[in-house]
Design an enzyme around this catalytic site. Structure first.
Site, PDB file in Angstrom:
ATOM      1  N   PHE A  49     -30.520 -10.740 -16.967  1.00 52.74           N
ATOM      2  CA  PHE A  49     -30.331 -12.267 -17.480  1.00 52.74           C
ATOM      3  C   PHE A  49     -31.314 -13.319 -17.124  1.00 52.74           C
ATOM      4  CE2 PHE A  49     -26.360  -9.900 -16.098  1.00 52.74           C
ATOM      5  CZ  PHE A  49     -25.842  -9.860 -17.556  1.00 52.74           C
ATOM      6  N   SER A  97     -23.078  -5.678 -20.821  1.00 49.51           N
ATOM      7  CA  SER A  97     -23.152  -6.657 -19.841  1.00 49.51           C
ATOM      8  C   SER A  97     -23.060  -7.957 -20.169  1.00 49.51           C
ATOM      9  CB  SER A  97     -24.413  -6.276 -18.946  1.00 49.51           C
ATOM     10  OG  SER A  97     -24.060  -5.352 -17.903  1.00 49.51           O
ATOM     11  N   CYS A 104     -22.501 -10.650 -13.239  1.00 52.15           N
ATOM     12  CA  CYS A 104     -22.734  -9.659 -14.307  1.00 52.15           C
ATOM     13  C   CYS A 104     -21.342  -8.664 -14.366  1.00 52.15           C
ATOM     14  CB  CYS A 104     -23.830  -8.509 -13.860  1.00 52.15           C
ATOM     15  SG  CYS A 104     -24.058  -7.034 -15.007  1.00 52.15           S
ATOM     16  N   THR A 106     -18.661  -6.374 -17.034  1.00 50.36           N
ATOM     17  CA  THR A 106     -18.957  -5.504 -18.248  1.00 50.36           C
ATOM     18  C   THR A 106     -17.598  -5.413 -18.970  1.00 50.36           C
ATOM     19  OG1 THR A 106     -19.904  -3.644 -16.448  1.00 50.36           O
ATOM     20  CG2 THR A 106     -18.617  -2.743 -18.801  1.00 50.36           C
ATOM     21  N   ALA A 121     -13.941  -6.523  -9.719  1.00 52.34           N
ATOM     22  CA  ALA A 121     -13.998  -5.581  -8.521  1.00 52.34           C
ATOM     23  C   ALA A 121     -13.575  -6.559  -7.207  1.00 52.34           C
ATOM     24  CB  ALA A 121     -15.241  -4.925  -8.251  1.00 52.34           C
ATOM     25  N   HIS A 159     -25.873 -10.632  -9.511  1.00 53.59           N
ATOM     26  CA  HIS A 159     -25.275 -10.346  -8.467  1.00 53.59           C
ATOM     27  C   HIS A 159     -25.470 -11.410  -7.489  1.00 53.59           C
ATOM     28  CE1 HIS A 159     -27.339  -6.136  -9.599  1.00 53.59           C
ATOM     29  NE2 HIS A 159     -26.389  -6.610 -10.301  1.00 53.59           N
ATOM     30  N   THR A 204     -33.895 -25.558 -10.756  1.00 51.08           N
ATOM     31  CA  THR A 204     -35.006 -25.694  -9.958  1.00 51.08           C
ATOM     32  C   THR A 204     -34.706 -26.750  -8.573  1.00 51.08           C
ATOM     33  OG1 THR A 204     -36.584 -25.739 -11.584  1.00 51.08           O
ATOM     34  CG2 THR A 204     -37.287 -26.675  -9.383  1.00 51.08           C
TER      35      THR A 204
END
Length: 274
Positions: A49, A97, A104, A106, A121, A159, A204
């Site tokens: 991404f 994804s 991320c 599915t 999860a 992640h 940033t």
């Protein structure tokens, strides 16, 4: 040979050189190889991404299901989120994804037009602010992009490293500024003017305080209108992913640091003998 005065500088130079060498070895060939592979065989494309949000979706439902079909055909409990979307559904397919507010996930169900479902999860629920989401809440959405293609943000894996809490919010002319507090194990990877993904948005960093574990950033007018962070207030949480290059650099340096320390010790011994 006298390098007593510059011994520390030498050591730091070696550290910097090894870090640069690792970055060149670990990333440039990998990206080149991946790009070459994509040109040769479109069946072996690799995706990440960019942190450039394509649209804001809406949570339809976040619920624990008792009768979810598991990999072996048996039934079990699990958490499923249904999201209303538009742009990210263009070209979507089962198993693709989609980055949802920095995570991320599915796509597991595309049967309802204008919606998609994802499984969430237990680790995701522990690491993110997703347990606080309710029907009607907005989420940032982005489709995966090919590595080697144009990237207007930075490498975002989806992640999440943890959550940040908004502790201040203020205006600076037409910009909107935020101060976030993060966990002590996250702050070392955040540096002034470095990249950070906040709810999946590439931003940033402005200032960092590693003692009080906070950092600041600012949103320009355009960004304010296109991401979910803008309406959040003091006390609200966001998903945080630090720059992956920083994590890889730290891991690489940890592996060679002991050797550098041994080299520094040998140099010190030689100095005494001269």
């Amino acid at each position: 040979m006298r390098i007593v005065g510059g011994r520390q500088d030498l050591f730091l130079a070696l550290v910097a050189a090894c870090g640069c060498a690792f970055m060149a070895h670990a990333f440039s060939p990998a990206i080149t190889t991946t790009t070459t592979m994509m040109r040769r065989n479109n069946n072996h494309q690799h995706y990440m991404f960019t942190g450039i949000v394509e649209e804001m979706g809406e949570v339809v439902e976040l619920a624990e299901k008792d009768e979810m079909t598991l990999w072996d055909g048996s039934k079990g409990k699990g958490t499923e989120m249904t999201i209303k979307a538009d742009a990210v559904l263009d070209g979507a397919y089962l198993g693709c994804s989609i980055c949802v507010s920095g995570v991320c996930l599915t796509a597991t169900d595309l049967s309802v037009p204008g919606q998609f479902k994802v499984g969430v999860a237990p680790e995701t629920l522990r690491r993110t602010h997703f347990p606080e989401l309710q029907a009607g809440d907005a989420v940032n959405l982005e489709r995966a992009s090919e590595i080697g293609g144009r990237n207007s943000g930075h490498f975002v894996q989806g992640h999440v490293d943890g959550t940040g809490e908004i502790i201040e919010k203020w205006k600076d002319e037409d910009s909107l500024c935020f101060k976030f507090r993060v966990d002590p194990d996250v702050i070392p990877y955040i540096v002034p003017k470095g990249f950070i993904a906040v709810d999946g948005t590439s931003l940033t960093v402005v200032d960092v305080d590693t003692t009080e574990n906070w950092f600041t950033l600012m949103l320009i007018d355009y960004t304010q209108k296109h991401i979910v962070v803008t309406p959040k207030e003091v006390g609200d949480k966001v998903n945080i992913e630090v720059d992956v290059l920083g994590k890889y650099s730290q891991s690489a340096m940890a592996a060679v640091l002991s050797r550098l320390e041994a080299l520094e010790a040998k140099v010190h011994t030689l100095e005494k003998q001269l």
